[in-house]
Scaffold this motif. Structure first.
Motif, PDB file in Angstrom:
ATOM      1  N   LEU A 211     -87.737 -59.825 -74.365  1.00 44.82           N
ATOM      2  CA  LEU A 211     -88.413 -58.772 -75.123  1.00 44.82           C
ATOM      3  C   LEU A 211     -88.560 -57.514 -74.272  1.00 44.82           C
ATOM      4  O   LEU A 211     -88.387 -56.388 -74.754  1.00 44.82           O
ATOM      5  CB  LEU A 211     -89.786 -59.250 -75.600  1.00 44.82           C
ATOM      6  CG  LEU A 211     -90.615 -58.195 -76.344  1.00 44.82           C
ATOM      7  CD1 LEU A 211     -89.953 -57.839 -77.672  1.00 44.82           C
ATOM      8  CD2 LEU A 211     -92.040 -58.680 -76.580  1.00 44.82           C
ATOM      9  N   ILE A 212     -88.891 -57.688 -72.996  1.00 44.41           N
ATOM     10  CA  ILE A 212     -89.039 -56.544 -72.090  1.00 44.41           C
ATOM     11  C   ILE A 212     -87.715 -55.799 -71.972  1.00 44.41           C
ATOM     12  O   ILE A 212     -87.669 -54.562 -72.027  1.00 44.41           O
ATOM     13  CB  ILE A 212     -89.519 -57.013 -70.698  1.00 44.41           C
ATOM     14  CG1 ILE A 212     -90.927 -57.588 -70.798  1.00 44.41           C
ATOM     15  CG2 ILE A 212     -89.480 -55.866 -69.696  1.00 44.41           C
ATOM     16  CD1 ILE A 212     -91.403 -58.253 -69.524  1.00 44.41           C
ATOM     17  N   LEU A 213     -86.629 -56.539 -71.816  1.00 46.83           N
ATOM     18  CA  LEU A 213     -85.316 -55.914 -71.693  1.00 46.83           C
ATOM     19  C   LEU A 213     -84.947 -55.160 -72.966  1.00 46.83           C
ATOM     20  O   LEU A 213     -84.376 -54.060 -72.906  1.00 46.83           O
ATOM     21  CB  LEU A 213     -84.261 -56.982 -71.383  1.00 46.83           C
ATOM     22  CG  LEU A 213     -84.427 -57.726 -70.054  1.00 46.83           C
ATOM     23  CD1 LEU A 213     -83.370 -58.811 -69.919  1.00 46.83           C
ATOM     24  CD2 LEU A 213     -84.352 -56.764 -68.879  1.00 46.83           C
TER      25      LEU A 213
ATOM     26  N   SER B 260     -96.757 -63.124 -63.615  1.00 48.46           N
ATOM     27  CA  SER B 260     -96.624 -61.681 -63.363  1.00 48.46           C
ATOM     28  C   SER B 260     -95.548 -61.026 -64.227  1.00 48.46           C
ATOM     29  O   SER B 260     -95.217 -59.860 -64.017  1.00 48.46           O
ATOM     30  CB  SER B 260     -96.296 -61.438 -61.881  1.00 48.46           C
ATOM     31  OG  SER B 260     -94.989 -61.871 -61.561  1.00 48.46           O
ATOM     32  N   TYR B 261     -94.996 -61.751 -65.197  1.00 50.00           N
ATOM     33  CA  TYR B 261     -93.938 -61.161 -66.025  1.00 50.00           C
ATOM     34  C   TYR B 261     -94.442 -59.973 -66.843  1.00 50.00           C
ATOM     35  O   TYR B 261     -93.705 -59.017 -67.087  1.00 50.00           O
ATOM     36  CB  TYR B 261     -93.331 -62.211 -66.962  1.00 50.00           C
ATOM     37  CG  TYR B 261     -92.392 -63.189 -66.284  1.00 50.00           C
ATOM     38  CD1 TYR B 261     -91.975 -62.985 -64.964  1.00 50.00           C
ATOM     39  CD2 TYR B 261     -91.922 -64.318 -66.951  1.00 50.00           C
ATOM     40  CE1 TYR B 261     -91.120 -63.889 -64.346  1.00 50.00           C
ATOM     41  CE2 TYR B 261     -91.056 -65.218 -66.333  1.00 50.00           C
ATOM     42  CZ  TYR B 261     -90.675 -65.006 -65.034  1.00 50.00           C
ATOM     43  OH  TYR B 261     -89.822 -65.897 -64.418  1.00 50.00           O
ATOM     44  N   GLY B 262     -95.688 -60.028 -67.297  1.00 46.84           N
ATOM     45  CA  GLY B 262     -96.256 -58.885 -68.005  1.00 46.84           C
ATOM     46  C   GLY B 262     -96.329 -57.667 -67.108  1.00 46.84           C
ATOM     47  O   GLY B 262     -96.015 -56.538 -67.526  1.00 46.84           O
ATOM     48  N   LEU B 263     -96.724 -57.881 -65.846  1.00 45.93           N
ATOM     49  CA  LEU B 263     -96.778 -56.795 -64.867  1.00 45.93           C
ATOM     50  C   LEU B 263     -95.373 -56.271 -64.578  1.00 45.93           C
ATOM     51  O   LEU B 263     -95.167 -55.064 -64.424  1.00 45.93           O
ATOM     52  CB  LEU B 263     -97.437 -57.293 -63.579  1.00 45.93           C
ATOM     53  CG  LEU B 263     -98.876 -57.785 -63.730  1.00 45.93           C
ATOM     54  CD1 LEU B 263     -99.314 -58.564 -62.489  1.00 45.93           C
ATOM     55  CD2 LEU B 263     -99.813 -56.609 -63.975  1.00 45.93           C
ATOM     56  N   GLN B 264     -94.425 -57.183 -64.518  1.00 48.00           N
ATOM     57  CA  GLN B 264     -93.035 -56.781 -64.324  1.00 48.00           C
ATOM     58  C   GLN B 264     -92.570 -55.934 -65.499  1.00 48.00           C
ATOM     59  O   GLN B 264     -91.791 -54.987 -65.326  1.00 48.00           O
ATOM     60  CB  GLN B 264     -92.159 -58.035 -64.194  1.00 48.00           C
ATOM     61  CG  GLN B 264     -90.723 -57.755 -63.815  1.00 48.00           C
ATOM     62  CD  GLN B 264     -89.988 -59.030 -63.433  1.00 48.00           C
ATOM     63  OE1 GLN B 264     -90.058 -59.493 -62.298  1.00 48.00           O
ATOM     64  NE2 GLN B 264     -89.274 -59.613 -64.375  1.00 48.00           N
ATOM     65  N   GLY B 265     -93.051 -56.261 -66.690  1.00 47.75           N
ATOM     66  CA  GLY B 265     -92.738 -55.460 -67.861  1.00 47.75           C
ATOM     67  C   GLY B 265     -93.281 -54.046 -67.742  1.00 47.75           C
ATOM     68  O   GLY B 265     -92.615 -53.079 -68.127  1.00 47.75           O
ATOM     69  N   VAL B 266     -94.489 -53.904 -67.200  1.00 46.08           N
ATOM     70  CA  VAL B 266     -95.072 -52.576 -66.969  1.00 46.08           C
ATOM     71  C   VAL B 266     -94.157 -51.763 -66.057  1.00 46.08           C
ATOM     72  O   VAL B 266     -93.906 -50.567 -66.293  1.00 46.08           O
ATOM     73  CB  VAL B 266     -96.479 -52.702 -66.348  1.00 46.08           C
ATOM     74  CG1 VAL B 266     -97.003 -51.329 -65.925  1.00 46.08           C
ATOM     75  CG2 VAL B 266     -97.438 -53.362 -67.340  1.00 46.08           C
TER      76      VAL B 266
END
Length: 459
Positions: free
Chosen positions: A295-297, A372-378
């Motif tokens: 989703l982030i990508l 930390s994937y949410g943070l990586q998304g940021v």
């Protein structure tokens, strides 16, 4: 504002509600990302049936092909940012000219890079560690790949043009169609069928080029005939000026993409200190990450055109609302993904790991880094948003800060203090500190741009 021919179906990025618009743009991109992943998985699966040496040969090609693809991704980012801003500023002629120049620049640069690669296959792959037993196989694959690389790059740039106009459904269908053609051609050309001889690893490369070539025909038809997004009418600007605009964003973006495999190589070397089981588990973890972050990508491709168009229209309030709203959603979404990964950690570990040592490390990976994937998304979305604001050096510096100031040093320090557990926790902490820097920096940049806009309006 003049619009392209699908005005009744294309989202209005300047006026439509933000959340529904981004959702409408992102869902097709998720399909496209899955199709792209399947493209690579199908190739690897069929090549693996040929044996260890062909699979090793293709594995050696990844760093080289990634360099060419990184250049294309960077140029695509530059293309999308420039065209979306022009469309937001109601400069359709300029956008069409920029799109045409982008395609020409990409073709020329990739031709030069691929020609050099074609001539230097032996020294390049010998330097990478390829032995005399796999070099002939690498030649079989890369000779065709280099010659057909322009057919890969053209659809990538063309899709960036379409996304800049707000159309994400068509690029996804093009990617999906290319993946399907490749999946059909792979077994036929690799193993032979009827009058078609078995071409082995060479057949895999030819299958890819066939799929790319058909995608080129489709994308050029869409851009030239159906959507009329290409034109050589300069509209008051010069070709040199257009090239500068695109490369100003595209080259730093390509450089930032190229930093990632360097950092991953260092992390892999640290993981290797804990044995081959740890490396195998880390490889599985990386695959889990690519799926869990899809989703982030997808958002990293749909949020920038939205931001660039509104930036071009001087609607910075709408830019901020889209940016902050997307980050909140990503944080919540990725935390939910983390909970699911924790619940299914045992099953996933046993699915991919055959030895207990590997299973244990996969579980450790799932318990730590995905948090930390949410943070990586940021970080990823802030990076792409900087490019959308035509601040490519900010994006490049942010990538350097993430990888070489926080991520790698924290992982190294954690490894020294607490072994593999410390390494994974350190990597997660690196994402935390980088996310804080990324968010504050982007908000400050928006405030600066808004103040400049207010001063211009008051004069």
């Amino acid at each position: 504002m003049r619009v392209i021919s699908d005005k009744h179906t294309r989202p209005d990025l300047l006026n439509d509600p933000i959340s529904p618009t981004l959702k409408r743009m992102t869902i097709p991109m998720i399909f496209g990302m899955v199709s792209l992943m399947m493209f690579n998985i199908v190739d690897i699966f069929f090549i693996s049936l040929l044996g260890t040496e062909p699979l090793a040969a293709v594995s050696f090609t990844f760093p080289v092909t990634f360099m060419v693809i990184s250049l294309a991704i960077g140029l695509g980012i530059g293309t999308s940012a420039v065209i979306a801003k022009a469309l937001g500023s109601d400069k359709l002629d300029e956008a069409r000219f920029d799109a045409s120049i982008s395609l020409l620049v990409a073709v020329v640069l990739v031709l030069i890079l691929s020609f050099c690669g074609y001539l230097l296959i032996d020294p390049i792959f010998t330097l990478l560690g390829a032995g005399s037993n796999v070099l002939p196989l690498i030649h079989d694959y890369m000779n065709i790949w280099f010659l057909g690389s322009v057919c890969l790059i053209t659809p990538m740039i063309g899709n960036s043009v379409l996304r800049a106009s707000g159309d994400t459904k068509t690029p996804s269908l093009v990617m999906g169609g290319a993946g399907l053609i490749n999946a059909v051609c792979d077994p036929i050309l690799i193993f032979g069928w009827g009058p078609i001889p078995a071409l082995g690893i060479q057949g895999a490369a030819i299958s890819s080029v066939i799929a790319w070539s058909i995608a080129v025909i489709i994308i050029l038809y869409l851009l030239i005939i159906k959507k009329q997004l290409l034109s050589l009418k300069a509209g008051g600007q010069t070709a040199v000026g257009a090239i500068r605009k695109i490369l100003k964003i595209g080259l730093p973006a390509a450089g930032a993409n190229m930093l990632t495999p360097v950092a991953m190589a260092v992390i892999t070397a640290l993981v290797a200190q804990h044995g081959p089981e740890a490396v195998a588990a880390f490889g599985v973890g990386s695959k889990i990450e690519s799926i869990a972050s899809i989703l982030i990508l997808a958002l990293s491709m749909t949020l920038p055109p939205f931001i660039s168009q509104n930036f071009g229209a001087n609607n910075l309030t709408r830019v901020k609302q889209a940016y902050t709203g997307t980050l909140k959603f990503v944080m919540i979404w990725q935390f939910a993904i983390y909970i699911l990964l924790i619940i299914f950690a045992g099953g996933l570990s046993q699915l991919f790991g055959k030895e207990q040592a590997v299973i244990d490390v996969i579980k450790l990976f799932i318990y730590t880094i995905p948090l930390s994937y949410g943070l990586q998304g940021v970080i990823i979305l802030s990076n792409s948003s900087f490019n959308a604001l035509h601040k490519p050096m900010n994006a490049l510096v942010l990538s350097v800060i993430r990888l070489f100031v926080f991520y790698l040093p924290f992982a190294y320090l954690g490894n020294e203090l607490a072994g593999l557990v410390g390494l994974f926790v350190g990597a997660a902490l690196g994402n935390l500190f980088t996310a804080i820097v990324a968010y504050k920096w982007f908000i400050k940049e928006l405030e600066t741009l808004n103040n400049q806009l207010l001063q211009e309006c008051s004069q």
